[in-house]
Scaffold this motif. Structure first.
Motif, PDB file in Angstrom:
ATOM      1  N   ASN A   1     -57.482  27.621 -13.267  1.00 15.70           N
ATOM      2  CA  ASN A   1     -57.318  26.334 -12.749  1.00 15.70           C
ATOM      3  C   ASN A   1     -57.123  25.641 -11.354  1.00 15.70           C
ATOM      4  OD1 ASN A   1     -57.720  25.224 -15.463  1.00 15.70           O
ATOM      5  ND2 ASN A   1     -55.354  25.182 -15.828  1.00 15.70           N
ATOM      6  N   GLN A   2     -57.894  24.811 -10.901  1.00 16.83           N
ATOM      7  CA  GLN A   2     -57.507  24.279  -9.671  1.00 16.83           C
ATOM      8  C   GLN A   2     -57.206  22.732  -9.691  1.00 16.83           C
ATOM      9  OE1 GLN A   2     -57.827  26.170  -6.686  1.00 16.83           O
ATOM     10  NE2 GLN A   2     -57.908  27.910  -7.884  1.00 16.83           N
TER      11      GLN A   2
ATOM     12  N   PHE B   1     -54.377  19.371  -8.866  1.00 19.06           N
ATOM     13  CA  PHE B   1     -53.443  18.990  -8.014  1.00 19.06           C
ATOM     14  C   PHE B   1     -51.996  19.122  -8.978  1.00 19.06           C
ATOM     15  CE2 PHE B   1     -57.533  16.942  -7.318  1.00 19.06           C
ATOM     16  CZ  PHE B   1     -57.701  17.559  -6.077  1.00 19.06           C
ATOM     17  N   ALA B   2     -51.333  20.165  -8.570  1.00 22.34           N
ATOM     18  CA  ALA B   2     -50.175  20.375  -9.489  1.00 22.34           C
ATOM     19  C   ALA B   2     -49.112  19.348  -9.575  1.00 22.34           C
ATOM     20  CB  ALA B   2     -49.576  21.747  -9.260  1.00 22.34           C
TER      21      ALA B   2
ATOM     22  N   ASN C   1     -54.880  13.115 -10.766  1.00 20.77           N
ATOM     23  CA  ASN C   1     -55.708  14.044 -10.620  1.00 20.77           C
ATOM     24  C   ASN C   1     -56.967  13.484 -11.040  1.00 20.77           C
ATOM     25  OD1 ASN C   1     -54.951  17.227 -10.685  1.00 20.77           O
ATOM     26  ND2 ASN C   1     -53.371  15.938 -11.208  1.00 20.77           N
TER      27      ASN C   1
ATOM     28  N   HIS D   1     -48.426  19.777 -14.025  1.00 17.47           N
ATOM     29  CA  HIS D   1     -47.967  21.250 -14.238  1.00 17.47           C
ATOM     30  C   HIS D   1     -47.200  21.075 -15.341  1.00 17.47           C
ATOM     31  CE1 HIS D   1     -43.923  20.181 -12.641  1.00 17.47           C
ATOM     32  NE2 HIS D   1     -44.388  19.306 -11.784  1.00 17.47           N
TER      33      HIS D   1
ATOM     34  N   GLU E   1     -58.847  20.175 -15.879  1.00 18.75           N
ATOM     35  CA  GLU E   1     -59.734  20.798 -14.817  1.00 18.75           C
ATOM     36  C   GLU E   1     -61.449  20.193 -15.167  1.00 18.75           C
ATOM     37  OE1 GLU E   1     -59.429  23.466 -13.043  1.00 18.75           O
ATOM     38  OE2 GLU E   1     -61.388  23.451 -12.443  1.00 18.75           O
TER      39      GLU E   1
ATOM     40  N   GLU F   1     -51.922  19.220  -2.136  1.00 22.66           N
ATOM     41  CA  GLU F   1     -51.780  20.001  -3.273  1.00 22.66           C
ATOM     42  C   GLU F   1     -53.036  20.946  -3.464  1.00 22.66           C
ATOM     43  OE1 GLU F   1     -49.288  19.628  -5.701  1.00 22.66           O
ATOM     44  OE2 GLU F   1     -48.518  18.268  -4.309  1.00 22.66           O
ATOM     45  N   ASN F   2     -54.273  20.817  -3.044  1.00 22.09           N
ATOM     46  CA  ASN F   2     -55.207  21.750  -3.383  1.00 22.09           C
ATOM     47  C   ASN F   2     -56.305  21.408  -2.703  1.00 22.09           C
ATOM     48  OD1 ASN F   2     -56.928  23.578  -4.431  1.00 22.09           O
ATOM     49  ND2 ASN F   2     -56.377  23.329  -6.550  1.00 22.09           N
TER      50      ASN F   2
ATOM     51  N   GLY G   1     -58.864  23.327  -1.751  1.00 22.34           N
ATOM     52  CA  GLY G   1     -59.958  23.899  -2.208  1.00 22.34           C
ATOM     53  C   GLY G   1     -60.639  22.844  -3.275  1.00 22.34           C
ATOM     54  N   ARG G   2     -59.913  22.251  -4.183  1.00 27.09           N
ATOM     55  CA  ARG G   2     -60.390  21.471  -5.096  1.00 27.09           C
ATOM     56  C   ARG G   2     -60.784  20.071  -4.580  1.00 27.09           C
ATOM     57  NH1 ARG G   2     -60.575  21.288 -10.914  1.00 27.09           N
ATOM     58  NH2 ARG G   2     -62.425  20.076 -11.385  1.00 27.09           N
TER      59      ARG G   2
END
Lengths: 251, 332
Positions: free
Chosen positions: A89-90, A92-93, A100, A147, A158, B206-207, B209-210
């Motif tokens: 999973n990638q 935005f936790a 997201n 999360h 995802e 937050e990420n 890469g995404r």
């Protein structure tokens, strides 16, 4: 003849002496349901990374509807419709499920360039994100931090993010990996329900999933295409059996 | 058939997210009250307001976009020298245009350095931000004909604001001036944070890469917010130069970059008001502890920082929020 949706020609990637992709030729047409299988270390994720622009090939080309996109970076390819999900999973936790998905929709619609109007004022973006959540039965979790969701539902987020980019080509890297079987059917049902306008390439280890879903299969071994074709032909191919029974000694 | 309630609740949440909450009036009321309650401290209060603005500019890049920097004083200093030299060399003493030029100068420096710096991340980026500020400081040191070098830039003289409000001996005028500038820039920062652009900055934090994978032009976004942040820091620097009528190399120092970082971490990152809490607590503590023990005030700040990062990871403001939530739950 019109150019295929996605065409890969002689795609090669080497890390020093290690060839992780060797002259791969591959095609994907609109509405295709294609599975990429192969033993661990065959280079399946590398192949996805090459198609999406995470990695630059050492040689070869990636063409989208006849246009050479080999030189484009990942973000530019996504904007053209080559979209992926990740094996791990990638997300935005720290953000909510809705945020997201909002993120991907806002990027695609160009709303993410707006630094003045409130995010909530872009109702078309919120609306589209919520429609996606509803489609994946995630609406009850919309306002939860991602999360806090169980892993199976995170896998759905995802995919929801990827759909927010409205893909022409969707590359699913083991979408049901790590999901308890009681929940994996939700993911598989969802993949089956995807629009025929989307071409889907799925990387999967579970052969039940592959044979249920795919209309074509490509077998990758040691970075090269071993064989490909209709599921029944591939299943009958003794070389494929060898690979999966571990009798062949590749790389 | 209408949308089910959970969907409309989620939609409503997005639409209300950016609305003002009553508690947001508190820092502004406190700033006004402080003026009347501590009439002898307005000059000090002005410096607090300036540091709040500086910390707020850092929050945009660090708290929201996740860029950790040890060189944010580069832009504060660029603004301070721009505003100072404008008056000292060109005799341009009009304060508002002076501030604008300070902001634009710092934003230009931020843009140019950001285009290069933001190609890197992690430790490399951290070192490059540090190096940028050190190089600027050394440049200011060497160019002493125009910057005053080590001795500082003298001869700054600022006209009355709007030609009407002369600064007085206690710096009362400048307190209001700094407060209004802070408020105006806060409004801008707040809009940015709640915009889709601001949302994408959180995504980068937050990420990253995404973000690439969903088609976000990450580098362009980072350069944009870095430039805005640098401009804001430059205006804080300009206020500093105007209110003190003096600029030294200290405005570009590593100590200043470090102090603003500590202020923001103390207050809490990624929440706008963390800058208010952090800068105020830091500066009041610095002032009080220095009176108690001129040699050991840094020990007190250090101890507070250790306690904060160990036990209040979201900063003092996060701690207040947590306590507020607990208190609110206990009392229905």
């Amino acid at each position: 003849m019109t150019a295929p949706l996605l065409e890969v020609r002689g795609l090669t990637k080497s890390f020093g002496a290690l060839d992780v992709a060797r002259g791969i030729d591959f095609r994907l047409g609109t509405g295709d349901r294609h599975a990429l299988i192969g033993p661990n270390g065959a280079g399946k994720t590398t192949f996805v990374n090459l198609i999406t622009g995470v990695l630059r090939p050492s040689a070869g080309q990636v063409l989208l509807q006849g246009e050479d996109v080999t030189a484009l970076d990942q973000a530019a390819r996504t904007r053209r419709g080559i979209v992926r999900t990740f094996q791990i999973n990638q997300l935005f936790a720290g953000l909510t499920v809705l945020e997201n998905v909002y993120m991907a929709v806002a990027e695609r619609r160009g709303a993410a360039n707006d630094l003045w109007r409130p995010a909530g004022a872009h109702r078309e973006v919120t609306g589209e994100a919520l429609d996606l959540l509803e489609k994946l039965r995630l609406q009850d979790d919309a306002l939860k931090p991602v999360h806090e969701l169980p892993y199976g539902r995170q896998r759905l987020v995802e995919i929801a993010i990827a759909l927010g980019s409205r893909p022409k080509i969707l590359l699913l890297d083991e979408p049901a990996a790590g999901v308890p079987s009681a929940e994996s059917h939700i993911i598989l049902d969802m993949i089956e329900d995807l629009s025929d306008e989307i071409a889907v390439l799925i990387i999967e280890h579970d052969m039940d999933v592959v044979f249920r879903f795919a209309r074509q299969i490509t077998v990758l071994v040691s970075g090269a295409v071993l064989t490909g074709g209709a599921p029944e032909d591939v299943a009958a191919d003794p070389r494929v059996r060898d690979v999966y029974l571990g009798e062949a000694r590749h790389g | 058939m209408g949308a089910p309630p959970d969907i409309s609740a989620a939609a409503a949440f997005m639409e209300r997210r950016h609305r003002w909450r009553p508690a947001e009036a508190l820092p502004w009321l406190a700033a006004v009250a402080a003026f009347f309650l501590f009439p002898d401290y307005t000059a000090f209060g002005t410096q607090v307001l300036i540091m709040i603005l500086f910390a707020l500019s850092l929050d945009l890049i660090m708290g929201y976009a996740g860029i950790v920097t040890l060189g944010h004083a580069a832009y504060f200093g660029a603004g301070a020298y721009a505003a100072g030299m404008l008056s000292a060399h060109l005799g341009w003493g009009e304060p508002l245009t002076g501030l604008m030029i300070a902001g634009l100068t710092a934003a230009a420096v931020g843009f140019v350095s950001g285009v290069v710096l933001l190609r890197y991340h992690g430790l490399t980026l951290l070192m490059l931000t540090l190096a940028t500020a050190i190089m600027l400081q050394e440049l200011a040191n060497v160019q002493e004909e125009i910057t005053g070098g080590f001795d500082g830039l003298l001869g700054i003289s600022i006209d009355p604001i709007f030609g009407l409000f002369e600064n007085d001996l206690w710096g009362r005028t400048y307190y209001w001036y700094a407060l209004i500038v802070l408020f105006a820039l806060f409004l801008i920062a707040r809009r940015i944070v709640y915009s889709p652009f601001g949302q994408s900055l959180s995504g980068i934090r937050e990420n990253v890469g995404r973000m690439h994978a969903i088609g976000s032009p990450v580098h362009r976004r980072l350069v944009t917010v870095y430039t805005i942040s640098a401009g804001m820091a430059g205006i804080a620097g300009g206020l500093f130069a105007q209110s003190n009528a003096f600029v030294t190399l200290d405005v570009l120092s590593f100590a200043r970059s470090g102090a603003v970082l500590i202020m923001l971490i103390l207050g809490g990152t990624g929440r706008l008001y963390g800058a208010f809490v952090g800068a105020t607590v830091y500066m009041v503590l610095e002032d009080e502890l220095a009176k108690l023990s001129p040699e050991f005030w840094e020990f007190g700040i250090g101890l507070l920082l250790v306690l904060t990062v160990l036990f209040a990871r979201r900063g003092l403001l996060g701690l207040i929020e947590d306590l507020g939530a607990r208190f609110g739950k206990a009392k229905p």
